[in-house]
Design an enzyme around this catalytic site. Sequence first.
Site: not given
Length: 519
Positions: A491-492
């Site tokens: 999850d950036h």
Amino acid sequence: MTELTKILVPDVGEATDVEVIEILVKNGDRISKDESLVVLESEKASMEIPSPTHGEVRSIQVKEGDKVEEGDLILEMSEQTSQINEAATSAVPVTEPETDRLETVRVPDVGEAKEVTVIEIMVSTGDAVAADDSLIVLESEKASMEIPSPCAGIVRSILLSVDDQVEEGDEILTVAADSTPQIKDSVRSRGQEEEKQAGRGVVVEEETSRRAVGVAQTALVHAGPAVRKQAREYGVDLAALTGSGTKGRILKEDIKAYVKQQMDRSHAGQDSAAMGIPTIAEVDFSKFGAVEIQPLSRIRRVSAKNLHRSWLNVPHVTQFDEADITDLETYRKEQNLNLAEKGVKLTPLAFLIKSVVSTLKEYPRFNASLHPDGERIILKQYIHIGIAVETEEGLVVPVVRDADCKGLEQLALESAELARQAREKKLPLDAMQGSCFTISSLGGIGGTAFTPIVNAPEVAILGVSRSTVKPIFDGESFQPRTILPLSLSYDHRAIDGAEAVRFTSHLCRMLSDVRHMLL
Ligand code: CAO
């Protein structure tokens, strides 16, 4: 003895065909003064009949669908002695010419309601209107009414907007009258329109007088004021509903059912349209060839929902890397010779779990969840590892708890046992909860790389593909080495790209030298 108050059908103007379309109370209900009791509707108008007093409903004398006329008994109430209210909204002349050609249409007497709301504007500037064409719809707490044009002509200006609060005398719009205008002597409630037309011999086709399709669709919706009010409160476009009442009339139940349906769709992850995502049109594939339609298993439906939710919520990035597991494989095979008699089999998975645990300790942001407020990250001080397991019914993710406290043998035993339970549909619910980080190993099947979907609210997932022997240059010559492809999706929002490469690099180091794991 308590005297009963009789609630009678009030003066409904000149309408004859009045129908009871909703009964809002039942016997025994305690009612406050002015609370609506029933909804009556004629061809063009609907009105709620309010209670003239506080009291208790004793007997209801009508049922939905009944045709009634002025003076008919609707119901009886206890406690008060007052007689029927005057609920029908009467309307009076309101037009007055500004010039000999320009008519200003104003809000008529709206009865006891001080202010009413503009709920629909049915015409646009420049529209040609016939005398009696409906121009706007006004609505008070208890009734709605269409305001007709006093003459044939062209709408020159519209002086109010939808949702405006207006009162008697306010300007609605101006109409440039035709040379032989038919100035009406009254503005009618919806219920009075048909009779007026008949009386003067004027035939007005309401539907055809409306210009825009969108306007016509809204205007032709068959619904009472209470329903329209509820629709506005819920933000429901009545034109999207199919009414289940008499003559397709939309009832409150229809709105409730529609809202529930929308929410169910949303929960099922099929609300692409509601989220502004263009939907994929339903195709009749049988036009192109034979098809067989099979129901999806419950597990597939649940995982579809979870995957869709993660896919839509999590900005995914996938980092690829390769681990040299030549030495690990040698060690694993040696160990398996010894472990066979104990009934334990080490597959690459146990080593993967062990290496992931060590890497999570080194990079704790991967053992975390974002707080829904988007302002905090929750770092977990326990390490439970989810293992994606393929079953006939679909994908499930059982959890190896406290994986940081377990050795290779135990991890191998536990993950094999969880996979067995999953395939035999014997997993207890709590065995699928609490995962911090998931491993999806497809290596036993094949593949060179893939992009796994993060198992939100986790922030990362490790995809593992099939190891192969590759020629690796050691500075002097090419050596045959067993290389394991890794795909880390993250999850950036929670993890930066640089951190992700550090994570996979550390993981590769762990896997390349089994002694790290044994420490
Ligand atoms: N490369 C090469 N061989 C591998 C390997 C890899 N990365 N991983 C496993 N293998 C080998 C094993 O060593 C074993 O070989 P042997 O029988 O010769 O010893 C064989 O493949 C089968 O292993 P396995 O799959 O039974 O056991 P596992 O511990 O590796 O995996 C499990 C267990 C539950 C992860 C696996 O069975 C499974 O279900 N995988 C699918 C997961 C999945 O569907 N993920 C997709 C999620 S996204 O859609």
